[in-house]
Write a protein that holds these residues in place. Structure first.
Motif, PDB file in Angstrom:
ATOM      1  N   ASP A  37       0.805  -1.224   0.000  1.00 35.67           N
ATOM      2  CA  ASP A  37       0.000   0.000   0.000  1.00 35.67           C
ATOM      3  C   ASP A  37       0.840   1.278   0.000  1.00 35.67           C
ATOM      4  N   GLY A  38       2.124   1.185   0.193  1.00 36.61           N
ATOM      5  CA  GLY A  38       2.986   2.358   0.221  1.00 36.61           C
ATOM      6  C   GLY A  38       4.235   2.123   1.039  1.00 36.61           C
ATOM      7  N   LYS A  39       5.029   3.188   1.167  1.00 40.18           N
ATOM      8  CA  LYS A  39       6.290   3.088   1.896  1.00 40.18           C
ATOM      9  C   LYS A  39       6.346   4.008   3.097  1.00 40.18           C
ATOM     10  N   ASN A  40       5.285   4.723   3.351  1.00 32.34           N
ATOM     11  CA  ASN A  40       5.228   5.642   4.487  1.00 32.34           C
ATOM     12  C   ASN A  40       4.072   5.262   5.394  1.00 32.34           C
ATOM     13  N   VAL A  41       4.331   5.289   6.714  1.00 30.75           N
ATOM     14  CA  VAL A  41       3.314   4.911   7.691  1.00 30.75           C
ATOM     15  C   VAL A  41       3.178   6.000   8.740  1.00 30.75           C
ATOM     16  N   LEU A  42       1.937   6.300   9.072  1.00 29.26           N
ATOM     17  CA  LEU A  42       1.636   7.230  10.153  1.00 29.26           C
ATOM     18  C   LEU A  42       0.775   6.504  11.178  1.00 29.26           C
ATOM     19  N   LEU A  43       1.200   6.553  12.427  1.00 28.96           N
ATOM     20  CA  LEU A  43       0.417   5.996  13.524  1.00 28.96           C
ATOM     21  C   LEU A  43      -0.228   7.147  14.265  1.00 28.96           C
ATOM     22  N   ASN A  44      -1.563   7.222  14.192  1.00 28.31           N
ATOM     23  CA  ASN A  44      -2.299   8.270  14.877  1.00 28.31           C
ATOM     24  C   ASN A  44      -2.811   7.713  16.206  1.00 28.31           C
ATOM     25  N   PHE A  45      -2.307   8.249  17.305  1.00 28.34           N
ATOM     26  CA  PHE A  45      -2.625   7.779  18.651  1.00 28.34           C
ATOM     27  C   PHE A  45      -3.791   8.519  19.290  1.00 28.34           C
ATOM     28  N   GLN A  46      -4.534   9.280  18.539  1.00 33.38           N
ATOM     29  CA  GLN A  46      -5.555  10.157  19.103  1.00 33.38           C
ATOM     30  C   GLN A  46      -6.508   9.448  20.066  1.00 33.38           C
ATOM     31  N   ASP A  47      -6.929   8.243  19.756  1.00 31.20           N
ATOM     32  CA  ASP A  47      -7.909   7.549  20.590  1.00 31.20           C
ATOM     33  C   ASP A  47      -7.296   6.442  21.457  1.00 31.20           C
ATOM     34  N   VAL A  48      -5.988   6.506  21.663  1.00 33.03           N
ATOM     35  CA  VAL A  48      -5.325   5.522  22.530  1.00 33.03           C
ATOM     36  C   VAL A  48      -5.447   5.999  23.972  1.00 33.03           C
ATOM     37  N   SER A  49      -5.896   5.120  24.834  1.00 32.05           N
ATOM     38  CA  SER A  49      -6.085   5.490  26.239  1.00 32.05           C
ATOM     39  C   SER A  49      -4.972   4.992  27.136  1.00 32.05           C
ATOM     40  N   TYR A  50      -4.218   3.987  26.701  1.00 32.35           N
ATOM     41  CA  TYR A  50      -3.184   3.401  27.554  1.00 32.35           C
ATOM     42  C   TYR A  50      -2.178   2.653  26.692  1.00 32.35           C
ATOM     43  N   MET A  51      -0.916   2.701  27.084  1.00 35.05           N
ATOM     44  CA  MET A  51       0.116   1.899  26.445  1.00 35.05           C
ATOM     45  C   MET A  51       1.081   1.434  27.519  1.00 35.05           C
ATOM     46  N   ASN A  52       1.418   0.147  27.501  1.00 36.31           N
ATOM     47  CA  ASN A  52       2.372  -0.370  28.478  1.00 36.31           C
ATOM     48  C   ASN A  52       3.703  -0.681  27.804  1.00 36.31           C
ATOM     49  N   SER A  53       4.640  -1.228  28.570  1.00 37.34           N
ATOM     50  CA  SER A  53       5.980  -1.482  28.049  1.00 37.34           C
ATOM     51  C   SER A  53       5.976  -2.526  26.935  1.00 37.34           C
ATOM     52  N   ALA A  54       5.054  -3.485  26.985  1.00 35.72           N
ATOM     53  CA  ALA A  54       4.971  -4.486  25.916  1.00 35.72           C
ATOM     54  C   ALA A  54       4.535  -3.832  24.599  1.00 35.72           C
ATOM     55  N   GLY A  55       3.603  -2.901  24.678  1.00 30.78           N
ATOM     56  CA  GLY A  55       3.198  -2.162  23.488  1.00 30.78           C
ATOM     57  C   GLY A  55       4.319  -1.297  22.956  1.00 30.78           C
ATOM     58  N   LEU A  56       5.051  -0.688  23.869  1.00 28.60           N
ATOM     59  CA  LEU A  56       6.196   0.132  23.490  1.00 28.60           C
ATOM     60  C   LEU A  56       7.265  -0.723  22.814  1.00 28.60           C
ATOM     61  N   ARG A  57       7.473  -1.923  23.329  1.00 27.59           N
ATOM     62  CA  ARG A  57       8.451  -2.850  22.732  1.00 27.59           C
ATOM     63  C   ARG A  57       8.065  -3.181  21.295  1.00 27.59           C
ATOM     64  N   GLU A  58       6.770  -3.389  21.037  1.00 28.94           N
ATOM     65  CA  GLU A  58       6.317  -3.662  19.672  1.00 28.94           C
ATOM     66  C   GLU A  58       6.564  -2.457  18.763  1.00 28.94           C
ATOM     67  N   LEU A  59       6.335  -1.245  19.275  1.00 31.07           N
ATOM     68  CA  LEU A  59       6.608  -0.041  18.474  1.00 31.07           C
ATOM     69  C   LEU A  59       8.086   0.068  18.125  1.00 31.07           C
ATOM     70  N   ILE A  60       8.945  -0.282  19.066  1.00 36.53           N
ATOM     71  CA  ILE A  60      10.389  -0.260  18.796  1.00 36.53           C
ATOM     72  C   ILE A  60      10.731  -1.273  17.713  1.00 36.53           C
ATOM     73  N   ASP A  61      10.117  -2.442  17.764  1.00 39.41           N
ATOM     74  CA  ASP A  61      10.327  -3.454  16.729  1.00 39.41           C
ATOM     75  C   ASP A  61       9.854  -2.935  15.368  1.00 39.41           C
ATOM     76  N   ILE A  62       8.737  -2.229  15.355  1.00 38.25           N
ATOM     77  CA  ILE A  62       8.198  -1.670  14.107  1.00 38.25           C
ATOM     78  C   ILE A  62       9.142  -0.628  13.528  1.00 38.25           C
ATOM     79  N   VAL A  63       9.636   0.282  14.355  1.00 32.00           N
ATOM     80  CA  VAL A  63      10.530   1.326  13.834  1.00 32.00           C
ATOM     81  C   VAL A  63      11.851   0.716  13.357  1.00 32.00           C
ATOM     82  N   LYS A  64      12.334  -0.317  14.025  1.00 27.76           N
ATOM     83  CA  LYS A  64      13.559  -0.985  13.562  1.00 27.76           C
ATOM     84  C   LYS A  64      13.336  -1.625  12.196  1.00 27.76           C
ATOM     85  N   TYR A  65      12.195  -2.278  12.031  1.00 28.20           N
ATOM     86  CA  TYR A  65      11.852  -2.888  10.747  1.00 28.20           C
ATOM     87  C   TYR A  65      11.756  -1.827   9.651  1.00 28.20           C
TER      88      TYR A  65
END
Length: 108
Positions: A37-65
């Protein structure tokens, strides 16, 4: 999580809690969308109510990829408490974070 495409940017509008299960689903969805679908990704967190360290770890994996695969990843609309988590962990240096979705879209 809703996915849309604007100006060649894949936008994931996130909601609810970002923890291990939601993070893994997001990681999988991004990997599936990139290249197709493309080469650019935007994650919009507007409706996120909570994030823990496991979610943060997945985001780090995503940015590394994304970095390894020459895809661009940006984040917008971080709630204040999640923004503080990024600042406290010094991840503001790793992620391209924008106040609004429109600011992020114009920065690609």
């Amino acid at each position: 999580m809703n996915k849309s495409v604007k100006n060649g940017v894949i936008i994931f509008s996130l909601s609810g809690d970002i923890e291990a299960t939601a993070g893994k689903k997001l990681n999988s969805a991004i990997r599936s969308a990139l290249g197709n679908d493309g080469k650019n990704v935007l994650l919009n967190f507007q409706d996120v109510s909570y994030m823990n360290s496991a979610g943060l770890r997945e985001l780090i994996d995503i940015v590394k990829y994304c970095n390894k695969s020459n895809f661009k990843l940006k984040i917008s609309n971080l709630p204040e408490d999640i923004c503080e988590m990024f600042e406290f962990t010094n991840l503001t240096r790793v992620f391209s974070i924008h106040t609004t979705e429109s600011q992020a879209l114009t920065s690609f």
